[in-house]
Write a protein that holds these residues in place. Structure first.
Motif, mmCIF file in Angstrom:
data_model
loop_
_atom_site.group_PDB
_atom_site.id
_atom_site.type_symbol
_atom_site.label_atom_id
_atom_site.label_comp_id
_atom_site.label_asym_id
_atom_site.label_seq_id
_atom_site.Cartn_x
_atom_site.Cartn_y
_atom_site.Cartn_z
ATOM 1 N N LEU A 1 -42.588 -47.129 -101.868
ATOM 2 C CA LEU A 1 -43.485 -46.132 -101.291
ATOM 3 C C LEU A 1 -42.970 -44.724 -101.565
ATOM 4 O O LEU A 1 -43.749 -43.826 -101.936
ATOM 5 N N ALA A 2 -41.675 -44.507 -101.386
ATOM 6 C CA ALA A 2 -41.106 -43.186 -101.665
ATOM 7 C C ALA A 2 -41.282 -42.818 -103.135
ATOM 8 O O ALA A 2 -41.611 -41.671 -103.472
ATOM 9 N N ALA A 3 -41.091 -43.795 -104.012
ATOM 10 C CA ALA A 3 -41.268 -43.527 -105.440
ATOM 11 C C ALA A 3 -42.725 -43.210 -105.762
ATOM 12 O O ALA A 3 -43.014 -42.333 -106.590
ATOM 13 N N ALA A 4 -43.655 -43.912 -105.101
ATOM 14 C CA ALA A 4 -45.076 -43.640 -105.341
ATOM 15 C C ALA A 4 -45.440 -42.224 -104.919
ATOM 16 O O ALA A 4 -46.217 -41.542 -105.595
ATOM 17 N N LEU A 5 -44.879 -41.746 -103.801
ATOM 18 C CA LEU A 5 -45.178 -40.396 -103.342
ATOM 19 C C LEU A 5 -44.660 -39.353 -104.331
ATOM 20 O O LEU A 5 -45.355 -38.374 -104.642
ATOM 21 N N VAL A 6 -43.443 -39.565 -104.835
ATOM 22 C CA VAL A 6 -42.906 -38.619 -105.821
ATOM 23 C C VAL A 6 -43.715 -38.685 -107.115
ATOM 24 O O VAL A 6 -44.016 -37.653 -107.738
ATOM 25 N N HIS B 1 -35.879 -37.265 -110.133
ATOM 26 C CA HIS B 1 -37.218 -36.690 -110.252
ATOM 27 C C HIS B 1 -37.612 -35.884 -109.023
ATOM 28 O O HIS B 1 -38.515 -35.045 -109.116
ATOM 29 N N SER B 2 -36.959 -36.119 -107.897
ATOM 30 C CA SER B 2 -37.260 -35.311 -106.717
ATOM 31 C C SER B 2 -36.658 -33.914 -106.819
ATOM 32 O O SER B 2 -37.010 -33.033 -106.025
ATOM 33 N N MET C 1 -38.808 -32.370 -100.446
ATOM 34 C CA MET C 1 -38.743 -33.517 -101.345
ATOM 35 C C MET C 1 -37.330 -33.728 -101.872
ATOM 36 O O MET C 1 -36.868 -34.875 -102.012
ATOM 37 N N ARG C 2 -36.625 -32.654 -102.135
ATOM 38 C CA ARG C 2 -35.239 -32.807 -102.609
ATOM 39 C C ARG C 2 -34.358 -33.437 -101.531
ATOM 40 O O ARG C 2 -33.527 -34.303 -101.820
ATOM 41 N N ALA D 1 -35.442 -35.382 -99.134
ATOM 42 C CA ALA D 1 -35.879 -36.770 -98.997
ATOM 43 C C ALA D 1 -35.302 -37.639 -100.114
ATOM 44 O O ALA D 1 -34.884 -38.779 -99.879
ATOM 45 N N GLY D 2 -35.264 -37.109 -101.359
ATOM 46 C CA GLY D 2 -34.673 -37.864 -102.451
ATOM 47 C C GLY D 2 -33.198 -38.137 -102.237
ATOM 48 O O GLY D 2 -32.707 -39.238 -102.523
ATOM 49 N N THR D 3 -32.478 -37.146 -101.710
ATOM 50 C CA THR D 3 -31.061 -37.348 -101.416
ATOM 51 C C THR D 3 -30.869 -38.368 -100.304
ATOM 52 O O THR D 3 -29.995 -39.253 -100.382
ATOM 53 N N PHE D 4 -31.700 -38.266 -99.252
ATOM 54 C CA PHE D 4 -31.615 -39.214 -98.145
ATOM 55 C C PHE D 4 -31.879 -40.641 -98.621
ATOM 56 O O PHE D 4 -31.181 -41.582 -98.226
ATOM 57 N N TRP D 5 -32.889 -40.816 -99.484
ATOM 58 C CA TRP D 5 -33.212 -42.160 -99.951
ATOM 59 C C TRP D 5 -32.119 -42.714 -100.853
ATOM 60 O O TRP D 5 -31.844 -43.919 -100.827
ATOM 61 N N LEU D 6 -31.463 -41.860 -101.626
ATOM 62 C CA LEU D 6 -30.370 -42.328 -102.477
ATOM 63 C C LEU D 6 -29.196 -42.797 -101.620
ATOM 64 O O LEU D 6 -28.684 -43.912 -101.803
ATOM 65 N N VAL D 7 -28.759 -41.967 -100.674
ATOM 66 C CA VAL D 7 -27.621 -42.333 -99.823
ATOM 67 C C VAL D 7 -27.966 -43.561 -98.986
ATOM 68 O O VAL D 7 -27.155 -44.490 -98.835
ATOM 69 N N GLY D 8 -29.182 -43.580 -98.427
ATOM 70 C CA GLY D 8 -29.571 -44.715 -97.605
ATOM 71 C C GLY D 8 -29.651 -46.004 -98.397
ATOM 72 O O GLY D 8 -29.240 -47.072 -97.904
#
Length: 486
Positions: A217-222, A319-320, A327-328, A330-337
């Motif tokens: 879902l996060a990838a679809a939003l980006v 890509h974020s 968005m940046r 959020a991309g960092t949060f999703w990577l660490v998570g």
């Protein structure tokens, strides 16, 4: 001085100029389509040989029967709708919802399996039919690209599921003992993070389950953010997130066939059941012995080496960077998570994550270069990534005991070579962005306006009115083409 008017190349019946560079691109797209279809057919045949349906059958049956994932189909519809105007998008969503309501009522009356998503698939296929029958030229190509993008998202998911089933059926043994031994050089991060999550549950585990499960879902939003201007510009950007995501999902499972691994929670934990070596994860470190292949069941996918969740999260992070500050972050949060979840849930070893990072950066560089042109820096990054990735797999397979015996040497060495790939990619990507900002050769720059003395206003259409064009005697670069009224 009279200059010859600029000759405009003749247009074909579709109103487009017959540019020679379009022919190789059409051939390339055709070859890619044929290769993709051939791969799907081959995968279908192999799956049938093992007694289950392949991606073509699974996707075809969802035209009528209850889909497995309604949100996935609507995600494909969202990608297709980037080529539509807002009015067309509202019509498409209305049709999709109407078809789903009709299917829901029929299934409810027949007491059949209940799910939604057929309407989304119908609309995606309808866009393809519309492009083939009612559009021509560039507009037809745009609609077909949108359809292909939406269908590839669904087909990629089906293909991945089929790949995982094939790995469980064809690889009777797994190499977890080798990776677990090599992971001693990295201080056994899966065991460490697993204990941390056990100590902080259920808050940490609840958050990380959402992060891990909603990565698509996060990838679809980006991806939708990157494609937001397609409907206005009537063209796709040369490179975007979805391209790399699909290629990672295509080639990643092929590595599973070469290096089958199930993960510590299965090989050394309770989830492995009777097939687990022992119930060690995450409380007791596995002993360092001479590793041997471990027989395992025919159900659990061998989907660890490399970690594709890590590869996708790295791609999402990259890509974020081009988005807003939110968005940046959020991309960092999703990577660490995602990295924390893959280790803490026992799905991957630390060695898998390093291989996933190198795998992602290599594919991302190759995809960017295929879109913007190959340069020396891009070739170096791809060559370095392939070399490091192959060296990682070889060392995990053939040097695990040496790595476990000398963690002070091999641990920093693994981090160093992975960091070298990251550094090389960052330099190449920065240089590519600067090169893309430079004016393209052959594109004329707009000349700055020259200061002219003020003249009294004259009525339009009167004798002696000032000319609307540029006088040839004043501007040697001018042509006798009339200006276009705005």
């Amino acid at each position: 001085m009279i200059t010859e008017p600029t000759r405009i190349p003749p247009r074909d019946d579709r109103g487009t100029q017959p540019a020679p560079w379009r022919r190789p691109r059409v051939v390339l797209w055709t070859a890619a389509g044929v290769a993709t279809l051939g791969f799907l057919v081959a995968l279908e045949i192999v799956a049938r040989g093992y007694g289950f349906s392949g991606p073509i059958t699974e996707q075809s049956r969802e035209v009528i029967f209850a889909p497995e994932s309604g949100p996935l189909l609507y995600g494909g519809l969202a990608l297709t709708m980037v080529v539509l105007t807002w009015r067309q998008r509202l019509i498409a969503l209305g049709i999709a919802a109407g078809v789903d309501v009709a299917f829901f009522l029929v299934r409810w009356a027949l007491d059949a399996d209940m799910n939604f998503g057929n309407g989304a698939l119908w609309v995606v296929l309808g866009v393809a039919v519309l492009g083939l029958t009612r559009r021509t030229g560039q507009e037809r190509l745009l609609l077909l690209k949108g359809t292909g993008l939406g269908l590839l998202l669904v087909a990629g998911h089906k293909t991945g599921d089929t790949w995982l089933l094939i790995t469980s059926k064809t690889r009777a043994t797994v190499l977890d003992a080798y990776v677990a031994a090599a992971d001693h050089a990295l201080a056994d991060p899966s065991w460490l993070v697993g204990r941390f999550l056990n100590a902080t549950a259920p808050v940490s585990t609840g958050i990380l389950h959402v992060v891990y499960g909603q990565l698509p879902l996060a990838a679809a939003l980006v991806g939708l953010y990157q494609l937001r201007r397609v409907a206005v510009e009537r063209r796709f950007p040369a490179h975007h997130l979805v391209r790399t995501f699909l290629v990672i999902g295509l080639f990643g499972p092929a590595i599973y066939m070469i290096f089958p691994v199930v993960g510590p929670v299965f090989a050394y934990g309770t989830d492995g059941g009777a097939w687990a070596t022992a119930n060690l994860w995450p409380d007791v470190l596995p002993p360092v012995t001479d590793p041997q292949p471990i027989p395992f069941d025919g159900i659990t996918p061998r989907n660890c080496m490399p970690s594709l969740h890590t590869a996708w999260a790295v791609t999402l992070f990259i890509h974020s960077r081009d988005g807003s500050r939110a968005m940046r972050w959020a991309g960092t949060f999703w990577l660490v998570g995602t990295l924390t979840a893959t280790l803490g849930f026992g799905y991957h070893y630390g060695a898998d994550l390093l291989a996933g990072v190198v795998f992602a950066l290599t594919i991302e560089t190759a995809m960017r270069c295929s879109a913007h042109g190959w340069d020396r820096a891009g070739v170096r990054v791809v060559a370095l990534g392939l070399t490091v990735f192959a060296a990682q797999l070889a060392s995990y397979r053939w040097l695990p005991t040496e790595m476990a015996a000398r963690p002070w040497l091999y641990g920093p060495l693994l981090l160093l070579v992975t960091g070298a790939v990251i550094y090389a990619y960052a330099r190449a990507a920065r240089a590519a962005r600067e090169r893309e900002r430079e004016p393209k050769p052959g594109v004329p720059r707009q000349r700055p306006a020259r200061a002219e003395p003020a003249e009294p206003a004259r009525a339009v259409g009167t004798t002696g009115a000032a000319p609307t064009g540029t006088d040839d005697s004043q501007d040697p670069d001018a042509t006798d083409a009339k200006p276009e009224l705005v």
